[in-house]
Design an enzyme around this catalytic site. Structure first.
Site, short mmCIF file in Angstrom:
data_model
loop_
_atom_site.label_atom_id
_atom_site.label_comp_id
_atom_site.label_asym_id
_atom_site.label_seq_id
_atom_site.Cartn_x
_atom_site.Cartn_y
_atom_site.Cartn_z
N SER A 145 0.75 -1.14 -0.04
CA SER A 145 0.15 0.02 -0.02
C SER A 145 0.81 1.27 0.05
O SER A 145 0.67 2.10 -0.70
CB SER A 145 -0.81 0.16 1.01
OG SER A 145 -1.94 -0.94 1.02
N ARG A 147 1.58 4.22 -3.11
CA ARG A 147 1.12 5.64 -2.72
C ARG A 147 2.35 6.71 -2.83
O ARG A 147 2.41 7.62 -3.44
CB ARG A 147 0.75 5.84 -1.27
CG ARG A 147 -0.92 5.40 -1.10
CD ARG A 147 -1.13 4.71 0.52
NE ARG A 147 -2.44 4.53 0.58
CZ ARG A 147 -3.16 3.46 0.38
NH1 ARG A 147 -2.52 2.49 -0.32
NH2 ARG A 147 -4.36 3.37 0.54
N ARG A 149 -14.33 -6.44 -10.65
CA ARG A 149 -14.20 -5.54 -9.26
C ARG A 149 -14.83 -4.26 -9.34
O ARG A 149 -14.88 -3.52 -10.47
CB ARG A 149 -12.90 -5.26 -8.59
CG ARG A 149 -12.08 -6.52 -8.51
CD ARG A 149 -10.83 -6.80 -7.79
NE ARG A 149 -11.00 -6.03 -6.54
CZ ARG A 149 -10.02 -5.86 -5.79
NH1 ARG A 149 -8.78 -5.94 -6.19
NH2 ARG A 149 -10.10 -5.44 -4.50
N ASP A 166 -7.24 -7.73 4.65
CA ASP A 166 -6.43 -8.56 3.96
C ASP A 166 -6.04 -9.84 4.69
O ASP A 166 -5.35 -10.99 4.15
CB ASP A 166 -5.36 -8.05 3.20
CG ASP A 166 -5.84 -6.93 2.49
OD1 ASP A 166 -6.78 -7.08 1.82
OD2 ASP A 166 -5.00 -6.01 2.25
N ARG A 177 -3.49 -14.00 -1.72
CA ARG A 177 -3.77 -14.20 -0.22
C ARG A 177 -4.12 -15.77 -0.13
O ARG A 177 -3.75 -16.36 0.90
CB ARG A 177 -4.67 -13.29 0.32
CG ARG A 177 -4.60 -11.71 0.02
CD ARG A 177 -3.55 -11.17 1.24
NE ARG A 177 -3.13 -9.77 0.78
CZ ARG A 177 -2.16 -9.27 0.90
NH1 ARG A 177 -0.96 -10.03 1.34
NH2 ARG A 177 -1.90 -8.16 0.68
C1 S3P Z 1 -5.56 -1.30 0.04
C2 S3P Z 1 -6.89 -1.05 0.88
C3 S3P Z 1 -7.65 -2.52 1.09
C4 S3P Z 1 -6.97 -3.59 0.85
C5 S3P Z 1 -6.13 -3.59 -0.42
C6 S3P Z 1 -5.38 -2.37 -0.42
C7 S3P Z 1 -5.20 -0.03 -0.02
O1 S3P Z 1 -9.00 -2.18 -0.02
O2 S3P Z 1 -7.83 -4.48 0.79
O3 S3P Z 1 -5.38 -4.91 -0.41
O4 S3P Z 1 -3.92 0.16 -0.52
O5 S3P Z 1 -5.53 0.87 0.25
P1 S3P Z 1 -10.31 -1.48 0.46
O6 S3P Z 1 -9.69 -0.13 0.84
O7 S3P Z 1 -11.15 -1.56 -0.72
O8 S3P Z 1 -10.81 -2.32 1.46
#
Ligand code: S3P
Length: 434
Positions: free
Chosen positions: A23, A27, A123, A318, A391
């Site tokens: 994540s 970003r 999705r 997750d 996962r």
């Molecule tokens: C993520 C947010 C989560 C997570 C994904 C990564 C992110 O999804 O499940 O693997 O990096 O912001 P959601 O925000 O849709 O729940």
């Protein structure tokens, strides 16, 4: 597709240097590309998902040198300076598609088709398309609200107040990023806090965020971003399979070093502790404004079943598949509720987790918004499919280690989406995937 057999082992021991956070890497690459400076990102995750994001920002004109996994230096184009190509391939990465759509909505030069693999194409994108349209952006989805997504920038954006029905860091982040370009304040209300990495990184880049109750807001238009150089800490979600394996087999202990311990990510720790697992946390200095440390776990006999409450779900979204393995190895019925979001992840994780656990001999049932597992303290083993979901592939490996006959995981190569070194790191603890 790779088929791997993970054999049972009597014990696991040692230390895993946890791979960098997925994540945060997404970003950092995006905010660096929007910055008015050269940004050095140390230890960005080298994985299929983050490679797609690096390719996307480069295709938009941000110059990048170096390599994922080591160091990437990005020469930012400034907040409004991206030159997006006609098409961006988001591969399997929902985070790339959802967050970058918010960025592209603010780029005058953007007329982009964002698409991805078979899984990403299922999705839901209406959750970002609708609020982005309410801000004035031109965003279109395929019928059914799925990708491909078409984003045209250049329209004047206005801040909105958006209430999320379900906590989602991806939707929140998309709207905060679009809010940088909007006139007035964009407010996002979440029913409970999802991961707040975007907020922390925007603040580090000089953006003043507003907070009121559970809501976060940004007032635009923002003139510029200056993301400071940063190192990416380890990914709690990649530590999680080793943590669960360590709780079942750690002797004397399994250590997970350099892990991001952001409380919006670590809900699994509380759940495991309720089940009776002893986990020690050794805290270290923060990295990239995120709390970090080492986790130490050892084998726990006599695991107790637990109930995961809906409000705990966002902080472990997750990791919920792994709760299924813990549930199978515990006594009693472990219940996960309020987790309907699992149905729209990289696979329908309620169906795929329950399907995999049952194939391995566990007593598991689907619920509309979660699942239940009645544990017997043992797992026979057998064969299961990852369904192309990273996962699930990791769940299969952990299950193999504690099983009686081993587990054959079809589609094991899906681990490359977030954790290409997974098998090697597991082998370093004494596992024998073949
Ligand atoms: C993520 C947010 C989560 C997570 C994904 C990564 C992110 O999804 O499940 O693997 O990096 O912001 P959601 O925000 O849709 O729940």
């Amino acid at each position: 597709m790779a088929v791997v057999r993970v054999a049972p082992v009597p014990l696991l021991r040692g230390t895993v240097e946890v791979p960098p956070d997925k994540s945060l890497t997404h970003r950092a690459l995006m905010l660096a590309a929007l910055s008015d400076r050269r940004v050095r990102i140390g230890r960005p995750l080298d994985s299929a998902d983050t490679a797609a994001t690096l390719a996307a920002v480069e295709a938009c004109g941000a110059e990048a040198t170096g390599h994922l996994g080591e160091e990437v230096v990005i020469t930012g184009r400034g907040l409004r300076g991206l030159r997006p190509p006609p098409a961006i391939d988001c591969a399997n990465a929902g985070t790339l598609m959802r967050l970058f759509a918010g960025v592209l909505a603010g780029q005058a030069a953007a007329h982009v088709v964002m698409d991805g693999d078979e899984s990403l194409r299922t999705r839901p994108m209406t959750r970002i398309a609708r609020p982005l349209r309410a801000m004035g952006a031109q965003v279109f989805t395929a019928p059914g609200g799925t990708p491909p997504l078409v984003v045209s920038g250049g329209a004047a954006l206005t801040g909105i107040t958006h209430r999320l029905d379900v906590a989602s860091a991806q939707v929140k982040s998309c709207l905060l990023l679009a809010g940088l370009f909007a006139e007035g304040t964009t407010w996002v209300h979440e029913p409970s806090l999802s991961r707040d990495h975007t907020e922390r990184m925007l603040e580090a880049a000089g953006v003043a965020l507003l907070r009121e109750g559970g809501a976060v807001g940004v007032t635009g238009p923002v003139t510029g971003l200056a993301l400071p150089d940063l190192d990416v800490p380890g990914d709690f979600s990649s530590a999680a399979p080793h943590l669960v394996a360590g709780a079942l087999l750690g002797d004397p202990e399994v250590r997970l070093a350099g892990v991001n311990l952001n409380p919006a990510r670590t809900g699994l720790l509380a759940v495991m502790r309720r089940m009776g697992v002893e986990i020690a946390e050794e805290s270290a200095s923060p990295v990239a404004g995120e709390p970090c440390g080492t986790l130490v776990v050892r084998r726990t006999d006599g695991l107790r079943a637990t109930e995961v409450a809906p409000e705990e779900v966002p902080s472990m979204i997750d990791e919920l598949p792994l709760v299924g393995v813990l549930g199978a190895m515990a006594t009693g019925t472990t219940v996960v509720r309020g987790a309907a979001e699992l149905r729209v992840k990289e696979s329908d994780r309620i169906a795929t987790v329950v399907g995999a656990l049952r194939a391995l001999g566990a007593d598991a049932r689907e619920l509309e918004d979660g699942f239940e597992v009645t544990g017997s303290g043992r797992l026979a083993g057998g064969a299961m499919e990852s369904s192309g979901d990273h996962r699930l592939a990791m769940l299969g490996a952990v299950a193999g280690l504690v099983s009686e006959q081993g587990v054959v995981v079809g589609g094991f190569d899906a681990v490359a989406v977030s954790y290409p070194r997974f098998a090697r790191d597991l082998a370093g603890l004494g596992a024998v995937p073949a």
